[in-house]
Design a protein around this motif. Structure first.
Motif, PDB file in Angstrom:
ATOM      1  N   ILE A   1       0.838  -1.199   0.000  1.00 31.24           N
ATOM      2  CA  ILE A   1       0.000   0.000   0.000  1.00 31.24           C
ATOM      3  C   ILE A   1       0.877   1.255   0.000  1.00 31.24           C
ATOM      4  N   ALA A   2       1.962   1.221   0.803  1.00 30.90           N
ATOM      5  CA  ALA A   2       2.874   2.367   0.856  1.00 30.90           C
ATOM      6  C   ALA A   2       3.635   2.516  -0.463  1.00 30.90           C
ATOM      7  N   TRP A   3       4.094   1.413  -1.021  1.00 31.85           N
ATOM      8  CA  TRP A   3       4.893   1.448  -2.250  1.00 31.85           C
ATOM      9  C   TRP A   3       4.090   1.974  -3.428  1.00 31.85           C
ATOM     10  N   ARG A   4       2.845   1.487  -3.576  1.00 36.61           N
ATOM     11  CA  ARG A   4       2.013   1.909  -4.705  1.00 36.61           C
ATOM     12  C   ARG A   4       1.186   3.147  -4.385  1.00 36.61           C
ATOM     13  N   ASP A   5       1.308   3.656  -3.162  1.00 32.83           N
ATOM     14  CA  ASP A   5       0.555   4.836  -2.734  1.00 32.83           C
ATOM     15  C   ASP A   5      -0.934   4.658  -3.027  1.00 32.83           C
ATOM     16  N   LEU A   6      -1.504   3.527  -2.545  1.00 32.40           N
ATOM     17  CA  LEU A   6      -2.917   3.247  -2.771  1.00 32.40           C
ATOM     18  C   LEU A   6      -3.787   4.257  -2.019  1.00 32.40           C
ATOM     19  N   PRO A   7      -5.042   4.409  -2.424  1.00 31.91           N
ATOM     20  CA  PRO A   7      -5.884   5.508  -1.923  1.00 31.91           C
ATOM     21  C   PRO A   7      -6.035   5.569  -0.410  1.00 31.91           C
ATOM     22  N   LEU A   8      -6.039   4.437   0.290  1.00 35.77           N
ATOM     23  CA  LEU A   8      -6.253   4.458   1.729  1.00 35.77           C
ATOM     24  C   LEU A   8      -4.946   4.527   2.524  1.00 35.77           C
ATOM     25  N   ARG A   9      -3.838   4.769   1.849  1.00 32.49           N
ATOM     26  CA  ARG A   9      -2.570   4.870   2.564  1.00 32.49           C
ATOM     27  C   ARG A   9      -2.613   6.030   3.559  1.00 32.49           C
ATOM     28  N   LEU A  10      -2.212   5.752   4.813  1.00 32.85           N
ATOM     29  CA  LEU A  10      -2.101   6.790   5.836  1.00 32.85           C
ATOM     30  C   LEU A  10      -0.639   7.183   5.948  1.00 32.85           C
ATOM     31  N   LYS A  11      -0.353   8.446   5.705  1.00 35.78           N
ATOM     32  CA  LYS A  11       1.036   8.886   5.723  1.00 35.78           C
ATOM     33  C   LYS A  11       1.136  10.231   6.436  1.00 35.78           C
ATOM     34  N   GLY A  12       2.317  10.490   7.001  1.00 35.52           N
ATOM     35  CA  GLY A  12       2.543  11.745   7.687  1.00 35.52           C
ATOM     36  C   GLY A  12       1.568  11.951   8.825  1.00 35.52           C
ATOM     37  N   ALA A  13       0.933  13.120   8.834  1.00 36.81           N
ATOM     38  CA  ALA A  13      -0.003  13.461   9.904  1.00 36.81           C
ATOM     39  C   ALA A  13      -1.230  12.552   9.915  1.00 36.81           C
ATOM     40  N   GLU A  14      -1.502  11.861   8.782  1.00 35.48           N
ATOM     41  CA  GLU A  14      -2.682  10.989   8.712  1.00 35.48           C
ATOM     42  C   GLU A  14      -2.565   9.763   9.607  1.00 35.48           C
ATOM     43  N   ILE A  15      -1.361   9.444  10.054  1.00 35.03           N
ATOM     44  CA  ILE A  15      -1.188   8.300  10.952  1.00 35.03           C
ATOM     45  C   ILE A  15      -2.032   8.474  12.204  1.00 35.03           C
ATOM     46  N   ARG A  16      -2.289   9.713  12.595  1.00 32.11           N
ATOM     47  CA  ARG A  16      -3.074   9.953  13.812  1.00 32.11           C
ATOM     48  C   ARG A  16      -4.511   9.458  13.668  1.00 32.11           C
ATOM     49  N   TYR A  17      -4.961   9.197  12.433  1.00 37.05           N
ATOM     50  CA  TYR A  17      -6.321   8.702  12.241  1.00 37.05           C
ATOM     51  C   TYR A  17      -6.539   7.348  12.911  1.00 37.05           C
ATOM     52  N   ILE A  18      -5.435   6.627  13.194  1.00 35.03           N
ATOM     53  CA  ILE A  18      -5.559   5.328  13.866  1.00 35.03           C
ATOM     54  C   ILE A  18      -6.072   5.514  15.291  1.00 35.03           C
ATOM     55  N   LEU A  19      -5.865   6.708  15.870  1.00 36.44           N
ATOM     56  CA  LEU A  19      -6.483   7.028  17.161  1.00 36.44           C
ATOM     57  C   LEU A  19      -7.908   7.481  16.873  1.00 36.44           C
ATOM     58  N   PRO A  20      -8.897   6.652  17.163  1.00 36.94           N
ATOM     59  CA  PRO A  20     -10.259   6.914  16.680  1.00 36.94           C
ATOM     60  C   PRO A  20     -10.834   8.240  17.193  1.00 36.94           C
ATOM     61  N   GLU A  21     -11.527   8.944  16.286  1.00 38.97           N
ATOM     62  CA  GLU A  21     -12.232  10.170  16.647  1.00 38.97           C
ATOM     63  C   GLU A  21     -13.576   9.824  17.280  1.00 38.97           C
ATOM     64  N   ALA A  22     -14.025  10.682  18.194  1.00 38.06           N
ATOM     65  CA  ALA A  22     -15.253  10.399  18.936  1.00 38.06           C
ATOM     66  C   ALA A  22     -16.454  10.237  17.999  1.00 38.06           C
ATOM     67  N   THR A  23     -16.550  11.145  16.988  1.00 40.34           N
ATOM     68  CA  THR A  23     -17.692  11.067  16.077  1.00 40.34           C
ATOM     69  C   THR A  23     -17.681   9.767  15.286  1.00 40.34           C
ATOM     70  N   LEU A  24     -16.500   9.401  14.794  1.00 40.15           N
ATOM     71  CA  LEU A  24     -16.388   8.163  14.035  1.00 40.15           C
ATOM     72  C   LEU A  24     -16.626   6.944  14.914  1.00 40.15           C
ATOM     73  N   VAL A  25     -16.129   6.995  16.138  1.00 38.00           N
ATOM     74  CA  VAL A  25     -16.344   5.879  17.049  1.00 38.00           C
ATOM     75  C   VAL A  25     -17.829   5.656  17.275  1.00 38.00           C
ATOM     76  N   ARG A  26     -18.571   6.746  17.491  1.00 37.73           N
ATOM     77  CA  ARG A  26     -20.014   6.594  17.716  1.00 37.73           C
ATOM     78  C   ARG A  26     -20.703   5.981  16.508  1.00 37.73           C
TER      79      ARG A  26
END
Length: 487
Positions: free
Chosen positions: A228-253
């Protein structure tokens, strides 16, 4: 409403499911998913052949009991991934790729946490679960050894499945196929190595089969992350996007609100299967072994239905997100037609060659073989109806409707299927167990069709995370008065 982001340049395997001919798009998306499902089932079958040939029918019965328990554990965390996939599909359909990434990241955090908890609890309580199942004494220790190692690999296997689901939500069904193939090749090749202790590997017996699965899934997950990282597929989390792994309250609900009922659907299915195993176990180890190898056969029969249902869900979610309700009903109709044709052909083939297929798992002289053939004759045709249910559920779940399917499954699996097994037992004996399968399938597809045609699932709101695209009801896209049931 916020402006719609531009569509990025197509990436490997990515497919826009909101345009083009519906039938051709559906089948082109479904075929790689079918390939993945067949590989997964082939993996289970090859492993069962290794276990059955090298360790005997007692070990085969043990893996049958353990695998159903794993399905139960899988259902406890699977719902979160499915809910996130619906959000990813809807977001992708309206070109909100940032929302898709946020949902994917939150799902990773939730599923990894939940799967670790389930793995720990499963390890601790595995003996109690096996006792509740009335696992035959001759298979108990084998099932325990196998099950505990499988629990250790649960986080890796769940992460692999979640990543596959997320990629399919973006229209990419090819990448999951390649990495499922990698996992299957490794698992199948490593089974005899760890079962028999070939080369420097330790001789682990039945636990070796589980160790092979653990290693194969770990390698596939690592490889997929790198790809996913090598081909830069659409759902790749990179840089600041890594923080998305810490779930947001709205998304968690949102994920929890939709995921728990979906997980409960899995639990209803697995709970019904566990109850059935408990009944089967009371008919002796030969019947248990026969039921186990029949389940291997059924795994192949249901693969087209599962693949078509997954394709329908992904297509429906993207089209709902894009506001293309005119295509949603057409997707459902195409799915029902393809299921009837392909699953029907599978049923005919496996019934014609069932002895040859079932004989792969046990010797021709095994007393379990004719029992397995008998079970297959009675129950296999019901998977055509099962496929119709998967298509209908795939459409309604794509709009976040999860309580209707849960209620339908609860009714069909327990008062109908298990009720039939108990009620018919005085007249049919063990055959009552096998007839309960098609009886349950008839009830499920009838209720699913009624819900699809007359339920209120179309009136739900888009599953849109805050801050990306204003949440709007489907009435804003298509007037309620113009909604017409498809099919």
């Amino acid at each position: 409403m916020d402006s719609v982001p531009e569509t990025p340049q197509a990436r490997p395997g990515q497919r826009d499911l909101t345009t083009g001919p519906i039938g051709a798009t559906l089948i082109a998306f479904a075929l790689p998913t079918l390939g993945s499902n067949i590989l997964q089932s082939l993996n289970g079958s090859i492993n069962a052949i290794w276990v059955g040939r090298f360790l005997g029918e007692g070990a085969l019965a043990a893996t049958s009991n353990a695998n159903i328990i794993m399905f139960l554990m899988f259902g406890a965390v699977f719902g979160f991934g499915m809910a996130a996939t619906i959000i990813v599909g809807q977001a992708w359909g309206r070109r909100d790729h940032e929302a898709a990434k946020r949902a994917f990241g939150s799902a990773i955090g939730l599923v990894l946490t939940a799967s670790v908890v389930v793995a720990v609890l499963g390890w601790v309580f595995a003996p109690d679960i096996l006792r509740l199942l009335a696992t035959p004494p001759g298979a108990f220790q084998l099932a325990l050894d196998y099950l505990r190692v499988i629990f250790l690999g649960l986080p890796g296997s769940m992460l692999l499945v979640l990543m596959f689901m997320g990629l399919r939500g973006t229209g990419d069904s090819m990448t999951p196929l390649w990495f499922m193939g990698l996992s299957v090749v490794l698992d199948s090749a490593l089974n005899p190595v760890f079962i028999l202790g070939l080369g420097p590997a330790p001789r682990l017996g039945i636990a070796g089969s589980a160790v092979a699965t653990l290693i194969a899934n770990a390698v596939a997950v690592a490889g997929l992350i790198g790809y996913i990282a090598w081909r830069d597929l659409p759902l790749r989390l990179k840089g600041a996007e890594i923080r998305y792994i810490l779930p947001e309250a709205t998304l968690v609900r949102t994920i929890v609100a939709k995921g728990l009922p979906i997980g409960a659907q899995m639990l209803v299915l697995s709970g019904s299967a566990l109850a059935m195993v408990g009944l089967v176990n009371r008919n002796g180890i030969q019947t248990v072994a026969a039921y186990g190898i029949t389940q291997q056969l059924w795994a192949y029969v249901q693969m087209p239905a599962m693949a078509i249902g997954a394709a329908v869900s992904a297509m429906a979610a993207q089209n709902i997100g894009a506001g293309r309700w005119d295509r949603v009903g057409q997707v459902t109709r195409s799915g029902l037609i393809y299921n009837g044709a392909i699953t029907g052909a599978m049923v005919v083939l496996v019934l014609l060659f069932d002895r040859e297929i079932l004989g792969l798992f046990v010797g021709d002289a095994s007393p379990a073989l004719p029992i397995a053939q008998h079970i297959s004759y009675i129950a296999t045709w019901g998977f055509i109806l099962f496929g119709g249910t998967m298509v209908l559920f795939g459409t309604v779940r794509a709009n976040g409707a999860v309580w209707g399917p849960l209620a339908i499954l609860a009714i069909a699996m327990f008062p109908v299927r298990l009720g039939a097994a108990y009620a018919l037992h005085p007249w049919l004996g063990a055959d009552a167990l096998w007839w309960s399968f098609p009886i349950g399938s008839v009830a499920t597809v009838a209720l699913a069709a009624a819900y699809y045609l007359h339920g209120g699932w179309r009136r739900g709101a888009l599953l849109v995370p805050e801050g990306h695209c204003e949440e709007r009801s489907h009435a804003d896209i298509e007037p309620a008065g113009s909604l017409k049931p498809a099919g």
